[in-house]
Scaffold this motif. Structure first.
Motif, mmCIF file in Angstrom:
data_model
loop_
_atom_site.group_PDB
_atom_site.id
_atom_site.type_symbol
_atom_site.label_atom_id
_atom_site.label_comp_id
_atom_site.label_asym_id
_atom_site.label_seq_id
_atom_site.Cartn_x
_atom_site.Cartn_y
_atom_site.Cartn_z
ATOM 1 N N PRO A 6 0.820 -1.225 0.000
ATOM 2 C CA PRO A 6 0.000 0.000 0.000
ATOM 3 C C PRO A 6 0.852 1.272 0.000
ATOM 4 C CG PRO A 6 -0.805 -1.542 1.657
ATOM 5 C CD PRO A 6 0.496 -2.075 1.157
ATOM 6 N N ALA A 7 1.995 1.249 0.665
ATOM 7 C CA ALA A 7 2.878 2.420 0.674
ATOM 8 C C ALA A 7 3.483 2.636 -0.712
ATOM 9 C CB ALA A 7 3.973 2.248 1.717
ATOM 10 N N ARG A 8 3.831 1.552 -1.380
ATOM 11 C CA ARG A 8 4.363 1.685 -2.751
ATOM 12 C C ARG A 8 3.290 2.250 -3.678
ATOM 13 N NH1 ARG A 8 6.679 -3.547 -1.600
ATOM 14 N NH2 ARG A 8 5.238 -4.491 -3.072
ATOM 15 N N ARG A 9 2.024 1.887 -3.427
ATOM 16 C CA ARG A 9 0.931 2.438 -4.242
ATOM 17 C C ARG A 9 0.859 3.953 -4.070
ATOM 18 N NH1 ARG A 9 -4.771 -0.039 -3.392
ATOM 19 N NH2 ARG A 9 -3.801 -1.668 -4.606
ATOM 20 N N LEU A 10 1.012 4.434 -2.830
ATOM 21 C CA LEU A 10 0.991 5.881 -2.590
ATOM 22 C C LEU A 10 2.094 6.580 -3.372
ATOM 23 C CD1 LEU A 10 0.325 6.380 1.224
ATOM 24 C CD2 LEU A 10 -1.124 7.069 -0.676
ATOM 25 N N LEU A 11 3.268 5.965 -3.394
ATOM 26 C CA LEU A 11 4.393 6.560 -4.125
ATOM 27 C C LEU A 11 4.096 6.697 -5.615
ATOM 28 C CD1 LEU A 11 7.378 4.779 -2.377
ATOM 29 C CD2 LEU A 11 6.996 7.256 -2.475
ATOM 30 N N ARG B 118 9.901 8.374 2.506
ATOM 31 C CA ARG B 118 9.711 8.137 3.941
ATOM 32 C C ARG B 118 8.303 8.422 4.443
ATOM 33 N NH1 ARG B 118 14.475 7.948 7.151
ATOM 34 N NH2 ARG B 118 16.311 8.307 5.892
ATOM 35 N N GLU B 119 7.644 9.428 3.853
ATOM 36 C CA GLU B 119 6.335 9.815 4.379
ATOM 37 C C GLU B 119 5.437 10.388 3.293
ATOM 38 O OE1 GLU B 119 7.599 12.595 7.377
ATOM 39 O OE2 GLU B 119 7.457 14.282 6.005
ATOM 40 N N ALA B 120 4.153 10.357 3.603
ATOM 41 C CA ALA B 120 3.146 10.966 2.733
ATOM 42 C C ALA B 120 2.453 12.053 3.531
ATOM 43 C CB ALA B 120 2.136 9.926 2.272
ATOM 44 N N VAL C 90 2.097 10.957 7.374
ATOM 45 C CA VAL C 90 2.031 9.511 7.582
ATOM 46 C C VAL C 90 3.363 8.881 7.189
ATOM 47 C CG1 VAL C 90 0.815 7.399 6.922
ATOM 48 C CG2 VAL C 90 -0.427 9.573 6.996
ATOM 49 N N ARG C 91 3.993 8.185 8.136
ATOM 50 C CA ARG C 91 5.216 7.446 7.800
ATOM 51 C C ARG C 91 4.829 6.269 6.920
ATOM 52 N NH1 ARG C 91 8.595 5.993 12.946
ATOM 53 N NH2 ARG C 91 7.013 4.384 12.827
ATOM 54 N N LEU C 92 5.512 6.098 5.793
ATOM 55 C CA LEU C 92 5.146 5.035 4.861
ATOM 56 C C LEU C 92 5.289 3.653 5.485
ATOM 57 C CD1 LEU C 92 6.514 6.313 1.433
ATOM 58 C CD2 LEU C 92 4.198 6.433 2.353
ATOM 59 N N GLU C 93 6.221 3.486 6.401
ATOM 60 C CA GLU C 93 6.384 2.175 7.039
ATOM 61 C C GLU C 93 5.185 1.812 7.909
ATOM 62 O OE1 GLU C 93 9.119 3.311 10.864
ATOM 63 O OE2 GLU C 93 10.064 3.255 8.902
ATOM 64 N N ASP C 94 4.341 2.792 8.272
ATOM 65 C CA ASP C 94 3.162 2.544 9.100
ATOM 66 C C ASP C 94 1.889 2.311 8.291
ATOM 67 O OD1 ASP C 94 4.703 2.861 11.377
ATOM 68 O OD2 ASP C 94 4.228 4.993 11.575
ATOM 69 N N ALA D 298 -4.034 1.688 1.482
ATOM 70 C CA ALA D 298 -4.122 2.988 0.817
ATOM 71 C C ALA D 298 -4.716 2.792 -0.566
ATOM 72 C CB ALA D 298 -2.749 3.630 0.704
ATOM 73 N N LYS D 299 -5.554 3.737 -0.959
ATOM 74 C CA LYS D 299 -6.104 3.676 -2.311
ATOM 75 C C LYS D 299 -6.654 5.037 -2.703
ATOM 76 C CE LYS D 299 -10.740 2.170 -1.006
ATOM 77 N NZ LYS D 299 -11.758 1.143 -1.190
#
Length: 90
Positions: A9-14, A45-47, A58-62, A66-67
């Motif tokens: 989900p974090a990679r999707r945000l990127l 690192r964050e969004a 939001v820290r991406l590791e947390d 996400a969509k």
């Protein structure tokens, strides 16, 4: 950033463009919370999500989910006081 790769989900945000409306679920102390709003930016690192209440960082590791989401529905026009005072229509 941690040694492990980011969760999907974090990679999707990127991959999303700034300005995209998103919902992000992420870990906080004691549980999870959501950020719903416009993606302001996303680094490795964050969004940052612009919500009604301000900017959520939001820290991406947390990130656990996400969509992108559609735009909010249009706001309804306020009910007029005269229609309210008249009561239900028979």
């Amino acid at each position: 950033m941690p040694d492990s790769p980011l969760p999907p989900p974090a990679r999707r945000l990127l991959s999303l463009a700034p300005g995209t409306r998103v919902v992000v679920r992420y870990r906080i102390e004691g549980g999870f919370t959501d950020a719903l709003g416009e993606l302001a930016d996303c680094t490795g690192r964050e969004a940052r999500v612009r919500t009604r209440g301000g900017v959520a960082v939001v820290r991406l590791e947390d990130v656990v989910a996400a969509k992108p989401v559609p735009p909010p529905p249009p706001r309804r026009a306020p009910r007029s006081q005269a229609a309210h005072d008249a009561g239900p229509v028979a």
